[in-house]
Motif scaffolding. Structure first.
Motif: not given
Length: 345
Positions: A21-22, A31-35, A39-43, A54-56
């Protein structure tokens, strides 16, 4: 029960979610994407991981992302640890002559470094790492080592692991120690789901037990205003339902109901009235194939405020009619409709 076990690595035998996750958030940050939080990562995370990226980050080549990730992962202050019961399970397999293998998407250098660091290499007949799509390798693995599919299980924590097992006609064993929530895992239809590897050990020691129906209790709990308590739980695919659980040996159904409601919600109840019994056999909504006998009651809250344990994630007090508008598991919908039908008559 099984003569051969093929294990995933990350989330199944070792807990590397903190550094992954880190490292992922460091890559996103480039690339300027918020962390993402845990739980959001697991989902959102899934394998093959190229689909996740490819999604993010759809415009960035995977090779470029992999360079950033490997650098961030190796430099992360978060640590990888062996999961509880993993070493014990592998030792149990060795003592009983169960052949063990690893099939993982983890980068080969990182995998072999962990394998050596944790001293787990001697437990495995062969290991396969750096495999982005495990379905492309599983048939070769099974054939090369002469594994009989009916005697072989693939043990993993993600939907891709379950899909890989199905692809090779192996028993799919989902373990709830890793990257994927139980509800999402259930949708991939594993043959077995265990909380951890100790659960798999106990299952293999007593294979006949899971064939027996499991008696459970649950209650539609009413408050003084005639509203009923709905709880949302990952065990039922993040659908809404009622509090309840298994009846323990030597426990009456009424006592089990009071105990389960207290443990899951912090509420005290009285006046439980039996409504119906439902067969629930291998429901696609539940986190694993199981045969339940559901003893359904209505009961009245006498005291306490709702305080959920870790089995549920959300609650609402609603009228029965309002509850029917929720995404309910089917047994709960059947119960509410039965209660409403009885009150109308």
């Amino acid at each position: 029960m099984f003569r051969n076990l093929i294990f995933d690595w990350s989330g199944t035998l070792v807990d590397d979610l903190p550094p992954v996750l880190d490292a992922t958030n460091q890559v996103l940050g480039v690339y300027g994407i918020p962390p993402l939080d845990r739980e959001e990562f697991r989902l959102r995370f899934r394998l093959p991981y190229r689909e996740f990226y490819a999604e993010v980050l759809p415009e960035v080549p995977l090779e470029e992302l992999e360079v950033h990730f490997r650098r961030a992962f190796s430099g992360s202050a978060e640590k990888v640890t062996v999961l509880p019961f993993a070493r014990e399970k592998l030792e149990w397999c060795r003592q009983r002559g169960v052949r063990c293998f690893v099939l993982t998407s983890m980068d080969s250098d990182a995998f072999h470094s962990q394998l050596e660091e944790f001293g787990l290499g001697s437990y495995f007949e062969a290991t396969y790492s750096g495999v982005l799509d495990k379905r492309e390798v599983i048939l070769e693995l099974v054939a090369k080592h002469g594994l009989v599919p009916a005697e072989t299980a693939f043990v993993g924590d993600m939907t891709h692991d379950v899909e890989t097992a199905h692809h090779a006609q192996l028993t799919a064993v989902a373990v709830l120690t890793g990257y994927t929530h139980a509800g999402a895992l259930a949708l991939s239809r594993p043959h077995l789901t265990v909380q951890d590897l100790d659960g798999l050990r106990r299952l293999m020691e007593r294979p006949g037990e899971r064939q027996r129906p499991v008696a459970t209790v649950g209650a539609l709990i009413e408050d003084d205003e005639g509203r009923v308590l709905m709880v949302k739980t990952h065990k039922w695919g993040h659908r809404w339902g009622i509090p309840g659980g298994k009846i323990e040996r030597g426990e009456s159904s009424a006592a089990a109901l009071v105990r389960e409601v207290r443990e899951e919600t912090g509420l005290e109840i009285d006046d439980p009235v039996f409504v119906m019994v439902q067969d629930c056999i291998d429901s696609t909504e539940f986190e694993r194939p199981e045969h339940f006998l559901l003893l359904n009651y209505v009961a009245r809250r006498t005291s306490g405020e709702v305080k959920l344990n870790d089995e549920a994630q959300e609650f609402r007090w609603l009228t029965p009619e309002e509850a029917l508008e929720l995404d309910l598991n089917q047994p709960t919908r059947t119960l509410i409709e039965e209660v409403l039908g009885g009150s109308e008559s």
